[in-house]
Design a protein around this motif. Structure first.
Motif, PDB file in Angstrom:
ATOM      1  N   ASP A  50      50.706 -23.283  30.518  1.00  0.00           N
ATOM      2  CA  ASP A  50      49.966 -22.323  31.350  1.00  0.00           C
ATOM      3  C   ASP A  50      50.791 -21.060  31.587  1.00  0.00           C
ATOM      4  OD1 ASP A  50      47.913 -24.121  31.470  1.00  0.00           O
ATOM      5  OD2 ASP A  50      48.416 -24.874  33.468  1.00  0.00           O
ATOM      6  N   ALA A  51      52.079 -21.257  31.826  1.00  0.00           N
ATOM      7  CA  ALA A  51      52.951 -20.099  32.054  1.00  0.00           C
ATOM      8  C   ALA A  51      53.026 -19.229  30.799  1.00  0.00           C
ATOM      9  CB  ALA A  51      54.347 -20.561  32.458  1.00  0.00           C
ATOM     10  N   ALA A  88      50.704 -19.048  28.467  1.00  0.00           N
ATOM     11  CA  ALA A  88      49.400 -18.397  28.307  1.00  0.00           C
ATOM     12  C   ALA A  88      49.269 -17.195  29.239  1.00  0.00           C
ATOM     13  CB  ALA A  88      48.287 -19.403  28.570  1.00  0.00           C
ATOM     14  N   GLU A  89      49.739 -17.348  30.467  1.00  0.00           N
ATOM     15  CA  GLU A  89      49.686 -16.234  31.426  1.00  0.00           C
ATOM     16  C   GLU A  89      50.554 -15.065  30.959  1.00  0.00           C
ATOM     17  OE1 GLU A  89      50.740 -17.661  35.236  1.00  0.00           O
ATOM     18  OE2 GLU A  89      48.973 -18.931  35.485  1.00  0.00           O
ATOM     19  N   GLU A  90      51.731 -15.402  30.439  1.00  0.00           N
ATOM     20  CA  GLU A  90      52.624 -14.349  29.941  1.00  0.00           C
ATOM     21  C   GLU A  90      52.002 -13.635  28.748  1.00  0.00           C
ATOM     22  OE1 GLU A  90      57.195 -13.860  28.205  1.00  0.00           O
ATOM     23  OE2 GLU A  90      56.415 -15.826  28.801  1.00  0.00           O
ATOM     24  N   ALA A 107      48.770 -13.407  28.078  1.00  0.00           N
ATOM     25  CA  ALA A 107      47.645 -12.606  28.563  1.00  0.00           C
ATOM     26  C   ALA A 107      48.133 -11.307  29.191  1.00  0.00           C
ATOM     27  CB  ALA A 107      46.837 -13.417  29.566  1.00  0.00           C
ATOM     28  N   ALA A 108      49.233 -11.390  29.937  1.00  0.00           N
ATOM     29  CA  ALA A 108      49.786 -10.189  30.563  1.00  0.00           C
ATOM     30  C   ALA A 108      50.268  -9.203  29.502  1.00  0.00           C
ATOM     31  CB  ALA A 108      50.927 -10.568  31.492  1.00  0.00           C
ATOM     32  N   THR A 112      47.182  -7.637  27.873  1.00  0.00           N
ATOM     33  CA  THR A 112      46.570  -6.652  28.768  1.00  0.00           C
ATOM     34  C   THR A 112      47.382  -5.361  28.792  1.00  0.00           C
ATOM     35  OG1 THR A 112      45.675  -8.417  30.156  1.00  0.00           O
ATOM     36  CG2 THR A 112      45.802  -6.236  31.129  1.00  0.00           C
ATOM     37  N   ASP A 163      35.573  -9.915  31.165  1.00  0.00           N
ATOM     38  CA  ASP A 163      36.611 -10.468  30.303  1.00  0.00           C
ATOM     39  C   ASP A 163      36.704  -9.689  28.987  1.00  0.00           C
ATOM     40  OD1 ASP A 163      38.679 -12.137  29.653  1.00  0.00           O
ATOM     41  OD2 ASP A 163      37.408 -13.713  28.834  1.00  0.00           O
TER      42      ASP A 163
END
Length: 201
Positions: free
Chosen positions: A90-91, A93-95, A97-98, A101, A127
């Motif tokens: 998850d971490a 994936a968040e990184e 995505a950031a 973006t 999204d």
């Protein structure tokens, strides 16, 4: 008439001997307890076989408890390992995505700069499936051919950058709808959904 003394003495002796013999023949109740209590205690006391069976069952119960504890410990360790892996995933994936973006935001900024002030802002929603491109109100006064050329060029580049950054790996079937609007939110071009592309109004 009283019996002679020696006859009475013999009677007493026989009686005494009879009592002694009866005492020797009949066993006394142990500990002074009634015979019924002794029988009940003897019946309640487990036999050697019962003791052995109880010990064997206790051993089996202890082994089963040890196995259960071992399995529980193993399951808890596996669950903790999975949770740790999920948290790391998850971490990551968040990184990612950031980063996507941020990269897309930079791409939008470059396109705004390249438009020489025609594009005021680029804002994505749903999204990133919808991108609203706000143009200066002076855009409406340009010739139709120039307006059509502009929306085709920048609309395609905005769509390509958005799909490359945000929909990588999903396949080319994912649509990104780019809408050109003015300061009032009025559409300056018709966005085609099936054929893709734009037609200025």
């Amino acid at each position: 008439m009283k019996k002679p003394f020696y006859k009475r003495w013999a009677t007493y002796l026989y009686a005494f001997l009879a009592i002694v013999l009866l005492g020797m023949i009949l066993p006394d109740a142990p500990d002074g307890k009634p015979a019924a209590e002794n029988i009940a205690e003897a019946a309640a006391e487990p036999t050697a076989e019962e003791k052995a069976a109880a010990e064997e069952q206790a051993k089996k119960d202890a082994e089963a408890a040890a196995r259960i504890a071992e399995i529980t410990k193993k399951n808890e360790a596996e669950a903790a390992k999975k949770a740790q892996a999920k948290a790391a995933e998850d971490a990551k994936a968040e990184e990612q995505a950031a980063q996507q973006t941020a990269a897309l935001s930079e791409a939008y900024d470059r396109l705004i700069a390249e438009s020489d002030g025609v594009i005021v802002s680029i804002v994505a929603e749903s999204d990133y499936e919808i991108v609203n491109v706000r143009l200066t109100d002076d855009f409406a006064y340009l010739p139709v051919t120039l307006r059509q050329q502009f929306v085709d060029d920048f609309g395609g580049r905005i769509e390509s950058n958005t799909r490359a950054q945000m929909f990588e790996g999903r396949g080319s079937s994912d649509f990104v709808y780019v809408y050109f609007v003015n300061s009032k939110g009025e559409h300056l071009a018709e966005t085609k959904h099936l054929e893709r592309g734009w037609k200025v109004k």
